[in-house]
Every structure is written in structure tokens, then in C-alpha cells.
Scaffold this active site. Structure first.
Site, PDB file in Angstrom:
ATOM      1  N   GLY A   9       0.695  -1.281   0.057  1.00  0.00           N
ATOM      2  CA  GLY A   9       0.095   0.016   0.163  1.00  0.00           C
ATOM      3  C   GLY A   9       0.940   1.317   0.022  1.00  0.00           C
ATOM      4  O   GLY A   9       0.624   2.241   0.717  1.00  0.00           O
ATOM      5  N   ALA A  10       1.799   1.344  -0.950  1.00  0.00           N
ATOM      6  CA  ALA A  10       2.778   2.278  -1.074  1.00  0.00           C
ATOM      7  C   ALA A  10       2.565   3.274  -1.712  1.00  0.00           C
ATOM      8  O   ALA A  10       3.432   4.502  -1.791  1.00  0.00           O
ATOM      9  CB  ALA A  10       4.210   1.508  -1.033  1.00  0.00           C
ATOM     10  N   GLY A  13      -1.138   7.945   0.798  1.00  0.00           N
ATOM     11  CA  GLY A  13      -1.332   8.096   2.414  1.00  0.00           C
ATOM     12  C   GLY A  13      -0.062   7.939   3.010  1.00  0.00           C
ATOM     13  O   GLY A  13       1.099   8.210   2.866  1.00  0.00           O
ATOM     14  N   SER A 171      -4.068   0.008  14.485  1.00  0.00           N
ATOM     15  CA  SER A 171      -4.737   1.202  14.770  1.00  0.00           C
ATOM     16  C   SER A 171      -5.358   1.375  16.222  1.00  0.00           C
ATOM     17  O   SER A 171      -5.316   0.306  16.569  1.00  0.00           O
ATOM     18  CB  SER A 171      -6.161   1.198  13.948  1.00  0.00           C
ATOM     19  OG  SER A 171      -6.931   1.993  14.232  1.00  0.00           O
ATOM     20  N   TYR A 193     -13.420  -3.855  10.160  1.00  0.00           N
ATOM     21  CA  TYR A 193     -12.109  -3.018  10.450  1.00  0.00           C
ATOM     22  C   TYR A 193     -11.459  -3.285  11.530  1.00  0.00           C
ATOM     23  O   TYR A 193     -10.162  -3.570  11.967  1.00  0.00           O
ATOM     24  CB  TYR A 193     -12.345  -1.531   9.867  1.00  0.00           C
ATOM     25  CG  TYR A 193     -10.729  -0.763   9.921  1.00  0.00           C
ATOM     26  CD1 TYR A 193     -10.250  -0.717   8.900  1.00  0.00           C
ATOM     27  CD2 TYR A 193     -10.537   0.073  11.207  1.00  0.00           C
ATOM     28  CE1 TYR A 193      -8.922   0.122   8.755  1.00  0.00           C
ATOM     29  CE2 TYR A 193      -9.523   0.908  11.176  1.00  0.00           C
ATOM     30  CZ  TYR A 193      -8.688   0.909  10.066  1.00  0.00           C
ATOM     31  OH  TYR A 193      -7.701   1.722   9.951  1.00  0.00           O
TER      32      TYR A 193
HETATM   33  N1  LIG Z   1      -5.791   7.162   7.974  1.00  0.00           N
HETATM   34  C1  LIG Z   1      -5.589   7.033   9.274  1.00  0.00           C
HETATM   35  O1  LIG Z   1      -6.234   7.726  10.011  1.00  0.00           O
HETATM   36  C2  LIG Z   1      -5.321   5.539   9.855  1.00  0.00           C
HETATM   37  C3  LIG Z   1      -4.841   4.548   9.033  1.00  0.00           C
HETATM   38  N2  LIG Z   1      -4.711   3.286   9.459  1.00  0.00           N
HETATM   39  C4  LIG Z   1      -4.058   2.476   8.377  1.00  0.00           C
HETATM   40  O2  LIG Z   1      -3.072   2.917   7.689  1.00  0.00           O
HETATM   41  C5  LIG Z   1      -3.052   2.189   6.666  1.00  0.00           C
HETATM   42  C6  LIG Z   1      -2.677   3.017   5.305  1.00  0.00           C
HETATM   43  O3  LIG Z   1      -4.170   3.782   5.026  1.00  0.00           O
HETATM   44  P1  LIG Z   1      -3.969   5.195   4.748  1.00  0.00           P
HETATM   45  O4  LIG Z   1      -2.714   5.818   4.228  1.00  0.00           O
HETATM   46  O5  LIG Z   1      -4.730   5.782   5.754  1.00  0.00           O
HETATM   47  O6  LIG Z   1      -4.922   4.950   3.439  1.00  0.00           O
HETATM   48  P2  LIG Z   1      -4.788   5.299   1.971  1.00  0.00           P
HETATM   49  O7  LIG Z   1      -6.154   4.765   1.386  1.00  0.00           O
HETATM   50  O8  LIG Z   1      -4.192   6.400   1.612  1.00  0.00           O
HETATM   51  O9  LIG Z   1      -3.643   3.928   1.863  1.00  0.00           O
HETATM   52  C7  LIG Z   1      -4.020   2.680   1.620  1.00  0.00           C
HETATM   53  C8  LIG Z   1      -3.287   2.031   0.674  1.00  0.00           C
HETATM   54  O10 LIG Z   1      -3.522   0.475   0.822  1.00  0.00           O
HETATM   55  C9  LIG Z   1      -3.337   0.063  -0.652  1.00  0.00           C
HETATM   56  N3  LIG Z   1      -4.326  -1.053  -0.706  1.00  0.00           N
HETATM   57  C10 LIG Z   1      -5.659  -1.193  -0.390  1.00  0.00           C
HETATM   58  N4  LIG Z   1      -6.288  -2.536  -0.578  1.00  0.00           N
HETATM   59  C11 LIG Z   1      -5.063  -3.122  -1.297  1.00  0.00           C
HETATM   60  C12 LIG Z   1      -5.120  -4.413  -1.794  1.00  0.00           C
HETATM   61  N5  LIG Z   1      -6.100  -5.401  -1.938  1.00  0.00           N
HETATM   62  N6  LIG Z   1      -3.747  -4.767  -2.305  1.00  0.00           N
HETATM   63  C13 LIG Z   1      -2.630  -3.864  -2.275  1.00  0.00           C
HETATM   64  N7  LIG Z   1      -2.796  -2.772  -1.881  1.00  0.00           N
HETATM   65  C14 LIG Z   1      -4.282  -2.173  -1.196  1.00  0.00           C
HETATM   66  C15 LIG Z   1      -4.217   1.147  -1.377  1.00  0.00           C
HETATM   67  O11 LIG Z   1      -3.998   1.250  -2.657  1.00  0.00           O
HETATM   68  P3  LIG Z   1      -4.986   1.904  -3.713  1.00  0.00           P
HETATM   69  O12 LIG Z   1      -4.507   3.074  -4.054  1.00  0.00           O
HETATM   70  O13 LIG Z   1      -4.949   1.052  -4.820  1.00  0.00           O
HETATM   71  O14 LIG Z   1      -6.563   1.853  -3.107  1.00  0.00           O
HETATM   72  C16 LIG Z   1      -3.218   2.439  -0.550  1.00  0.00           C
HETATM   73  O15 LIG Z   1      -2.012   2.485  -1.384  1.00  0.00           O
HETATM   74  C17 LIG Z   1      -4.125   1.479   6.613  1.00  0.00           C
HETATM   75  O16 LIG Z   1      -3.800   0.000   6.807  1.00  0.00           O
HETATM   76  C18 LIG Z   1      -5.053   1.748   7.380  1.00  0.00           C
HETATM   77  O17 LIG Z   1      -5.908   0.879   8.010  1.00  0.00           O
HETATM   78  C19 LIG Z   1      -4.577   3.061  10.638  1.00  0.00           C
HETATM   79  C20 LIG Z   1      -5.077   3.976  11.629  1.00  0.00           C
HETATM   80  C21 LIG Z   1      -5.393   5.349  11.157  1.00  0.00           C
HETATM   81  C1  LIG Z   2     -20.749  12.939  11.879  1.00  0.00           C
HETATM   82  C2  LIG Z   2     -19.456  14.108  11.906  1.00  0.00           C
HETATM   83  C3  LIG Z   2     -19.690  15.751  11.828  1.00  0.00           C
HETATM   84  C4  LIG Z   2     -18.217  13.669  12.506  1.00  0.00           C
HETATM   85  C5  LIG Z   2     -17.919  12.454  12.335  1.00  0.00           C
HETATM   86  C6  LIG Z   2     -16.198  12.278  12.869  1.00  0.00           C
HETATM   87  C7  LIG Z   2     -15.692  10.897  12.353  1.00  0.00           C
HETATM   88  C8  LIG Z   2     -15.717  10.963  11.220  1.00  0.00           C
HETATM   89  C9  LIG Z   2     -14.284  10.936  12.932  1.00  0.00           C
HETATM   90  C10 LIG Z   2     -14.327  10.991  14.521  1.00  0.00           C
HETATM   91  C11 LIG Z   2     -13.043  10.014  14.916  1.00  0.00           C
HETATM   92  C12 LIG Z   2     -12.570   9.468  13.830  1.00  0.00           C
HETATM   93  C13 LIG Z   2     -11.665   8.192  13.629  1.00  0.00           C
HETATM   94  C14 LIG Z   2     -11.459   7.924  12.583  1.00  0.00           C
HETATM   95  C15 LIG Z   2     -12.357   8.118  11.310  1.00  0.00           C
HETATM   96  C16 LIG Z   2     -12.938   9.146  11.383  1.00  0.00           C
HETATM   97  C17 LIG Z   2     -13.638   9.455  12.720  1.00  0.00           C
HETATM   98  C18 LIG Z   2     -14.523   8.348  12.982  1.00  0.00           C
HETATM   99  C19 LIG Z   2     -10.327   6.323  12.276  1.00  0.00           C
HETATM  100  C20 LIG Z   2     -11.279   5.205  12.653  1.00  0.00           C
HETATM  101  C21 LIG Z   2      -9.838   6.169  11.149  1.00  0.00           C
HETATM  102  C22 LIG Z   2      -9.040   4.825  10.939  1.00  0.00           C
HETATM  103  C23 LIG Z   2      -8.483   4.525  12.269  1.00  0.00           C
HETATM  104  O1  LIG Z   2      -7.801   3.488  11.933  1.00  0.00           O
HETATM  105  C24 LIG Z   2      -8.627   5.036  13.549  1.00  0.00           C
HETATM  106  C25 LIG Z   2      -7.418   5.407  14.281  1.00  0.00           C
HETATM  107  C26 LIG Z   2      -9.414   6.498  13.472  1.00  0.00           C
HETATM  108  C27 LIG Z   2      -9.853   6.813  14.682  1.00  0.00           C
HETATM  109  C28 LIG Z   2     -10.595   8.164  14.730  1.00  0.00           C
END
Ligand SMILES: NC(=O)C1=CN([C@@H]2O[C@H](COP(=O)(O)OP(=O)(O)OC[C@H]3O[C@@H](n4cnc5c(N)ncnc54)[C@H](OP(=O)(O)O)[C@@H]3O)[C@@H](O)[C@H]2O)C=CC1
Ligand SMILES: CC(C)=CCC[C@@H](C)[C@H]1CC[C@H]2C3=C(CC[C@]12C)[C@@]1(C)CCC(=O)[C@@H](C)[C@@H]1CC3
Length: 334
Positions: A9-10, A13, A171, A193
């Protein structure tokens, strides 16, 4: 020999930000971007080469949500590299997310507000479905595909005198309450998730138990709440525009709102620099950002136990056998 680093997933993000940071850290790296979409992978490679023109960046086609693709990609890795020094299991999905808006507003005006923004506990549900291997898609992508990849790459992970690190992007939404051993794919619940992330915490512990002696060290991190494609997919952009000022305000009182992919990649980058033997297999390493914008990494003990971790590991080994048999039989039929 140069260090080989493979990141799943490089292409966007946190994964892409990690690649940028690693190349700034060590220009000698051999970086392998493992992605399902080669167009996006090429674009990521070009962006990395623009900032680091001398970097050695390879691409690998890998759909972690497909067992066949994982086995093919692992073969390719084995033919390209003699060992893998750092394996970042970062790809992840959260399909069809739904926010409980009532719970959000209730939480916003309660003493639980900081915890709500850190974990999203009680706020989020998702709708999952079966993939072509007959597995739940979230489980297959976030957990099982990565598990299979580690199993396949075992001979390249932790060779004589060269320990390897495996790092799971977990997470703080990894919640024991969402996980059940009896339904480890989360077929019947609405928090796949959360369940898959809790399972990755358990598997990391089991990997350490079974493979530390061989030189394979596994860790888990939480990047904090980061604005990426995954989070933008949760709400319409209008809501995010309304929410952003609140988030920047709350950021003054909590360190878990890392918000940018660069900040979110802090713990992943920190782990790259650590001696594997010094890491705590029961800790989750959190990327944190202070109100003044300073990044740091902090270990926090996970809510996991050996018994559940071992039981899940056993179930995954069983499932691996079934999936491998399925693939062999299908190949024989063709
Ligand atoms: N954003 C956040 O707040 C948080 C994110 N995370 C975790 O961080 C990690 C990265 O996510 P994030 O950077 O946020 O999100 P993005 O959606 O930006 O990145 C996710 C990456 O995973 C790839 N991916 C998804 N499905 C597959 C698959 N089947 N095979 C190969 N690659 C795949 C995506 O590719 P493509 O572009 O093709 O979809 C993308 O490059 C995830 O594991 C997420 O759960 C954890 C906690 C909080
Ligand atoms: C309905 C309105 C106006 C707001 C909702 C806020 C949420 C969308 C937001 C609050 C805490 C956030 C959160 C995540 C996603 C977005 C929220 C639920 C995560 C679940 C995203 C992915 C992760 O892995 C977690 C660490 C995040 C925890 C907090």
C-alpha cells in the site's frame, strides 16, 4: 549489501509518506513499492524519484486481498532479493463506512471526546462482503493476505546475522470488543475494520513467539488519525470541511490527531531506526504529534493475551492450508 525494504500500500497516504521519509533517511536503500494498481504505483515512483533522483525504487504487483496474487508476488520477491530487511504491512481498507452521527454529537460534548477522536469507539461500522477466495474482504486485505506474505517470505526474513523487521500498520481502533475467535473473519458483525486490526495485534505477538529465535521481529504501530483516502472516504467532503477546524482545535488537547501522512508515518520511520531486539512485542508504537506540531513515538501496552494470540495463529495456519489447497485444485482443473 544494501537494505531491502518492502512496503505494501505504498502508492498513497501513510505508505507513500513512509517511503519519502525512508529515502531521506538512507539513500542506499532498495525500496520496493508493493501495490495493486500499477498506474498509481508508477505515479508514486515518479514522485519519489523527483525528490530523490538517485533512489533505487522497484515496483511489485501485489493485491493483498487475493491469495493468488500474494503467492505470485512472494515468488517474484524471492527471485529478486536475497533477503528482506524491513517488511511494512501497511495496505488497508475500510469499505462502506458509516458514522453514527448521534453518537458523535453525544461524544463531542462528553468527557469521552478525546478518546472518541483517538479510537472512534462506538462511532463506526462498515459493510463487508466476500472476495473471490470466499473470504471476508476486510479480513483478507488487512490481515490474511499479509499473514500469507510473511509465511511465504519467511526464508528471506531473519537470516544468519541479519535480523528482519515486520511492521503492521494497526490502529487504535483495534478493539477487543469487535473481535471473536469463533468469527475471526468477522462474517456476522459490523466492525470488520476494528476486528482485522485487533487480529493484526494478536498475530504480531504470535509471530514474535514463533520466529524471534530465527531473527524475525514483528511490531505494530498506530499512525493516529491521518487525513488520507481512507479517512476522506468516511464522510462527504463538505463534512470534512466543517470538521477540520474542530480537529485542529482538539489537536491542542490530544497528541493522537497526527493529521498529515508525514506525521502519521512517524512510528513506522522510528521503528526503521531501532534495534529489533530492543522492541517490546506487547506494545503498540503510536505516532503522536504535539500541539506545537512536534512528532514523536510512544509505546503503549496492547489489550492482548498469549492464549488468544496463539489460538488465532493456529486458525490462520489452518485457513492457509485450505486456501493453498483451493488454489492447487483450481490450477489442476485448468
Ligand atoms: N488514516 C488513518 O487515520 C489511519 C490509517 N490506518 C491504517 O493505515 C494504513 C494506510 O492507510 P492510509 O494511508 O490511511 O489510507 P490510503 O487509502 O491512502 O492507503 C491505503 C493503501 O493501501 C492500498 N491497498 C488497499 N487495498 C489493497 C490491496 N488489496 N492490495 C494492495 N494494496 C491495497 C491502497 O491502494 P489503492 O490506492 O490501490 O487503493 C493504498 O495504497 C491502512 O492499513 C489503514 O488501516 C490506521 C489508523 C489510522
Ligand atoms: C458526523 C461528523 C460531523 C463527524 C464524525 C467524525 C468521525 C468521522 C471521525 C471522529 C473520529 C475519527 C477516527 C477515524 C475515522 C474518522 C472519525 C470516526 C479512524 C477510525 C480512522 C481509521 C483509524 O484506524 C482510527 C485510528 C481512526 C480513529 C478516529
Amino acid at each position: 549489501m544494501e537494505k531491502v525494504v518492502l512496503v505494501t500500500g505504498a502508492n498513497s497516504g501513510i505508505g507513500l509518506a513512509l517511503c519519502e521519509r525512508l529515502l531521506s533517511q538512507d539513500g542506499e536503500l532498495r525500496l520496493c513499492l508493493a501495490c495493486r494498481n500499477m498506474g498509481r504505483a508508477e505515479a508514486a515512483k515518479s514522485a519519489l524519484l523527483t525528490s530523490h533522483p538517485q533512489a533505487r525504487v522497484d515496483l511489485l504487483h501485489l493485491d493483498v486481498g487475493s491469495a493468488r496474487s500474494v503467492l505470485r508476488a512472494a515468488q517474484e520477491v524471492k527471485s529478486r532479493y536475497p533477503r528482506v530487511d524491513h517488511l511494512y504491512l501497511n495496505a488497508g481498507i475500510m469499505p462502506n463506512p458509516k458514522v453514527d452521527i448521534k453518537a458523535f454529537f453525544k461524544g463531542l460534548f462528553s468527557s469521552n471526546v478525546i478518546n472518541m477522536f483517538a479510537t472512534a469507539e462506538g462511532l463506526l461500522t462498515q459493510q463487508d462482503h466476500l472476495n473471490s477466495d470466499g473470504l471476508q474482504e476486510v479480513f483478507a486485505t488487512n490481515l490474511f493476505g499479509h499473514f500469507l506474505l510473511v509465511r511465504e517470505l519467511e526464508p528471506l526474513l531473519g537470516q544468519e546475522g541479519h535480523p528482519s523487521k515486520v511492521v503492521w500498520t494497526s490502529s487504535s481502533n483495534a478493539l477487543r470488543s469487535a473481535f471473536s475467535l469463533e468469527d475471526f473473519q468477522h462474517r456476522s458483525g459490523t466492525e470488520p475494520y476494528s476486528s482485522s486490526k485487533y487480529a493484526s495485534d494478536l498475530v504480531s505477538l504470535a509471530l514474535n513467539r514463533h520466529h524471534n529465535a530465527q531473527g524475525l521481529f514483528s511490531s505494530v504501530i498506530c499512525p493516529g488519525l491521518v487525513m488520507t483516502n481512507l479517512t476522506y472516504g468516511i464522510l462527504p467532503s463538505f463534512f470534512w470541511s466543517l470538521l477540520m477546524p474542530i480537529m485542529w482545535f482538539i489537536r491542542m488537547f490530544t497528541n493522537t490527531l497526527t493529521l498529515t501522512p508525514y506525521n502519521g508515518a512517524e512510528a513506522l520511520n522510528w521503528l526503521f531506526l531501532q534495534k529489533p531486539e530492543s522492541l517490546d512485542s506487547r506494545a503498540k508504537y503510536h505516532s503522536l504529534t504535539s500541539g506545537l506540531g512536534n512528532n514523536y513515538t510512544q509505546p503503549r501496552q496492547m489489550d492482548i493475551d498469549d492464549e488468544t494470540s496463539e489460538a488465532l495463529y493456529g486458525k490462520l495456519l489452518e485457513l492457509e492450508k485450505v486456501v493453498r489447497r483451493q488454489i492447487t485444485e483450481e490450477a489442476e482443473r485448468q
